[in-house]
Design a protein around this motif. Structure first.
Motif, mmCIF file in Angstrom:
data_model
loop_
_atom_site.group_PDB
_atom_site.id
_atom_site.type_symbol
_atom_site.label_atom_id
_atom_site.label_comp_id
_atom_site.label_asym_id
_atom_site.label_seq_id
_atom_site.Cartn_x
_atom_site.Cartn_y
_atom_site.Cartn_z
ATOM 1 N N LEU A 45 -57.156 55.846 -33.346
ATOM 2 C CA LEU A 45 -55.706 55.925 -33.280
ATOM 3 C C LEU A 45 -55.147 55.247 -32.031
ATOM 4 C CD1 LEU A 45 -55.226 59.559 -34.587
ATOM 5 C CD2 LEU A 45 -54.186 57.522 -35.579
ATOM 6 N N SER A 46 -55.980 55.046 -31.023
ATOM 7 C CA SER A 46 -55.545 54.388 -29.795
ATOM 8 C C SER A 46 -55.464 52.876 -29.935
ATOM 9 C CB SER A 46 -56.505 54.738 -28.646
ATOM 10 O OG SER A 46 -56.518 56.123 -28.410
ATOM 11 N N ASP A 47 -56.089 52.346 -30.964
ATOM 12 C CA ASP A 47 -56.097 50.902 -31.190
ATOM 13 C C ASP A 47 -54.692 50.452 -31.611
ATOM 14 O OD1 ASP A 47 -56.424 48.293 -31.995
ATOM 15 O OD2 ASP A 47 -58.221 48.688 -33.198
ATOM 16 N N PRO A 48 -54.050 49.555 -30.847
ATOM 17 C CA PRO A 48 -52.693 49.123 -31.189
ATOM 18 C C PRO A 48 -52.591 48.410 -32.533
ATOM 19 C CG PRO A 48 -53.615 47.734 -29.469
ATOM 20 C CD PRO A 48 -54.539 48.899 -29.615
ATOM 21 N N GLU A 49 -53.723 47.977 -33.072
ATOM 22 C CA GLU A 49 -53.709 47.310 -34.367
ATOM 23 C C GLU A 49 -53.894 48.285 -35.520
ATOM 24 O OE1 GLU A 49 -55.488 43.275 -34.652
ATOM 25 O OE2 GLU A 49 -56.497 43.827 -32.786
ATOM 26 N N SER A 102 -36.987 52.542 -20.897
ATOM 27 C CA SER A 102 -35.715 51.847 -21.011
ATOM 28 C C SER A 102 -35.812 50.588 -21.864
ATOM 29 C CB SER A 102 -35.176 51.484 -19.624
ATOM 30 O OG SER A 102 -36.129 50.718 -18.898
ATOM 31 N N SER A 103 -37.034 50.105 -22.095
ATOM 32 C CA SER A 103 -37.228 48.967 -22.989
ATOM 33 C C SER A 103 -38.665 48.951 -23.500
ATOM 34 C CB SER A 103 -36.922 47.651 -22.277
ATOM 35 O OG SER A 103 -37.969 47.303 -21.383
ATOM 36 N N PRO A 104 -38.885 48.483 -24.726
ATOM 37 C CA PRO A 104 -40.242 48.373 -25.270
ATOM 38 C C PRO A 104 -41.122 47.440 -24.444
ATOM 39 C CG PRO A 104 -38.611 48.203 -27.017
ATOM 40 C CD PRO A 104 -37.867 48.102 -25.722
ATOM 41 N N GLU A 105 -40.496 46.430 -23.849
ATOM 42 C CA GLU A 105 -41.253 45.459 -23.061
ATOM 43 C C GLU A 105 -41.912 46.118 -21.848
ATOM 44 O OE1 GLU A 105 -38.653 43.530 -25.762
ATOM 45 O OE2 GLU A 105 -38.163 44.983 -24.185
ATOM 46 N N LYS A 106 -41.235 47.091 -21.252
ATOM 47 C CA LYS A 106 -41.816 47.788 -20.109
ATOM 48 C C LYS A 106 -43.053 48.579 -20.518
ATOM 49 C CE LYS A 106 -37.795 48.279 -17.071
ATOM 50 N NZ LYS A 106 -36.941 49.245 -16.315
ATOM 51 N N VAL A 107 -43.000 49.141 -21.700
ATOM 52 C CA VAL A 107 -44.164 49.864 -22.211
ATOM 53 C C VAL A 107 -45.340 48.908 -22.372
ATOM 54 C CG1 VAL A 107 -45.121 51.145 -24.168
ATOM 55 C CG2 VAL A 107 -42.792 51.607 -23.390
ATOM 56 N N ALA A 108 -45.085 47.771 -22.987
ATOM 57 C CA ALA A 108 -46.142 46.788 -23.220
ATOM 58 C C ALA A 108 -46.749 46.302 -21.910
ATOM 59 C CB ALA A 108 -45.590 45.608 -24.016
ATOM 60 N N ASP A 109 -45.904 46.027 -20.927
ATOM 61 C CA ASP A 109 -46.399 45.551 -19.628
ATOM 62 C C ASP A 109 -47.258 46.614 -18.954
ATOM 63 O OD1 ASP A 109 -45.079 43.169 -20.018
ATOM 64 O OD2 ASP A 109 -43.334 43.722 -18.811
ATOM 65 N N SER A 110 -46.847 47.879 -19.059
ATOM 66 C CA SER A 110 -47.617 48.974 -18.461
ATOM 67 C C SER A 110 -48.945 49.154 -19.179
ATOM 68 C CB SER A 110 -46.810 50.275 -18.513
ATOM 69 O OG SER A 110 -45.664 50.198 -17.696
ATOM 70 N N ASN A 133 -52.724 41.490 -27.309
ATOM 71 C CA ASN A 133 -51.446 40.885 -27.693
ATOM 72 C C ASN A 133 -50.297 41.808 -27.268
ATOM 73 O OD1 ASN A 133 -49.143 39.930 -29.014
ATOM 74 N ND2 ASN A 133 -50.299 39.237 -30.797
ATOM 75 N N ARG A 134 -49.427 41.331 -26.406
ATOM 76 C CA ARG A 134 -48.319 42.127 -25.882
ATOM 77 C C ARG A 134 -47.408 42.644 -27.003
ATOM 78 N NH1 ARG A 134 -43.113 40.651 -23.591
ATOM 79 N NH2 ARG A 134 -42.512 42.017 -21.843
ATOM 80 N N GLN A 135 -47.237 41.832 -28.019
ATOM 81 C CA GLN A 135 -46.340 42.211 -29.114
ATOM 82 C C GLN A 135 -46.863 43.418 -29.889
ATOM 83 O OE1 GLN A 135 -43.316 40.712 -29.484
ATOM 84 N NE2 GLN A 135 -42.892 42.387 -30.927
ATOM 85 N N LEU A 136 -48.183 43.575 -29.919
ATOM 86 C CA LEU A 136 -48.758 44.726 -30.607
ATOM 87 C C LEU A 136 -48.292 46.035 -29.979
ATOM 88 C CD1 LEU A 136 -52.467 43.620 -31.203
ATOM 89 C CD2 LEU A 136 -50.695 43.936 -32.935
ATOM 90 N N PHE A 137 -48.261 46.069 -28.661
ATOM 91 C CA PHE A 137 -47.819 47.271 -27.960
ATOM 92 C C PHE A 137 -46.327 47.516 -28.171
ATOM 93 C CE2 PHE A 137 -51.514 45.997 -25.231
ATOM 94 C CZ PHE A 137 -52.317 47.090 -25.550
ATOM 95 N N TYR A 141 -44.893 50.853 -30.135
ATOM 96 C CA TYR A 141 -43.938 51.733 -29.466
ATOM 97 C C TYR A 141 -42.672 51.913 -30.296
ATOM 98 C CZ TYR A 141 -40.207 53.048 -26.230
ATOM 99 O OH TYR A 141 -39.122 53.666 -25.644
ATOM 100 N N VAL A 142 -42.124 50.802 -30.775
ATOM 101 C CA VAL A 142 -40.883 50.845 -31.562
ATOM 102 C C VAL A 142 -41.088 51.611 -32.868
ATOM 103 C CG1 VAL A 142 -39.215 49.454 -32.856
ATOM 104 C CG2 VAL A 142 -39.952 48.725 -30.579
#
Length: 222
Positions: A45-49, A102-110, A133-137, A141-142
């Motif tokens: 379940l931890s796998d972003p894919e 505050s943004s999905p991008e911050k989650v991905a970067d973290s 892949n950053r977009q996967l995160f 999240y979204v």
């Protein structure tokens, strides 16, 4: 209204302030589950894919959830963001808190920063592994937030918070305990601390010092 037996589940995605929620619930005297390994049954379940939306809990996963939730009353992070529907079935009087950023991008970067730190800790050469892949995160999240909001839409047992946007003690306490009576804040807080046995000495006993600390902290956060 929260009681001593109420269970609280933090169901926010990774890197959304779940540790801050854990600390806050601990300060309120709740018995938060420590960082333990749940065998390997939740690992995929931890796998972003992984298609977590259509995941069906296995018998082993359900057994682990039942066993662990019988011993504690506060939970956050993995695997609770994946099994909130089952936990709601088990404990219909529970509270559920979605932590967000505050943004999905911050989650991905973290997420990526954490992934790199884990590799470094394990002495893995970054040149030998591909960065996720950053977009996967972002998508995970979204999608997760959308699923949670849809499931709990209009429910009084659900709260969404974003620490980055200024949410804190006020939102948390009013959700867990009830509306804040501005007419006599000090008395109200003191009564709730006593009623719910908040701020213990670690042995389940309140002390005058702990009660006063709780009162000051809550007043500052209101």
């Amino acid at each position: 209204m929260m009681t001593i037996n109420t269970k609280v589940f933090g169901i926010g995605m990774f890197k959304t302030g779940t540790t801050s929620l854990e600390d806050a619930l601990g300060l309120l005297g709740m018995k938060h589950i420590p960082g333990v390994k749940y065998q390997d049954c939740f690992l995929r379940l931890s796998d972003p894919e992984y298609d977590f939306v259509n995941h069906v809990l296995t018998d082993m996963e359900k057994e682990v959830i039942i066993r662990v939730t019988s011993e504690y009353n506060a939970f956050s992070d993995h695997p609770w963001m994946w099994c909130y529907k089952y936990c709601d079935e088990l404990y219909p009087d529970s509270k559920f808190i979605l932590t967000t950023r505050s943004s999905p991008e911050k989650v991905a970067d973290s997420e990526i920063k954490f992934w790199k730190a884990m590799n470094q800790a394990q002495n893995i050469d970054p040149n030998t592994v591909e960065t996720p892949n950053r977009q996967l995160f972002i998508d995970r999240y979204v999608k997760h937030a959308e699923e949670v909001r849809s499931y709990f839409k209009g429910s009084p047992k659900f709260l969404e918070v974003c620490w980055e946007n200024g949410d804190g003690w006020k939102e948390l306490m009013e959700f867990l305990i009830g509306p804040f009576p501005h007419s006599n804040s000090s008395q109200w807080i003191q009564e709730k601390i006593k009623e719910l046995n908040l701020y213990t000495d670690g042995k389940g006993n309140n002390t005058p010092e702990k009660r006063e600390l709780a009162r000051q902290d809550l007043l500052e956060g209101m």
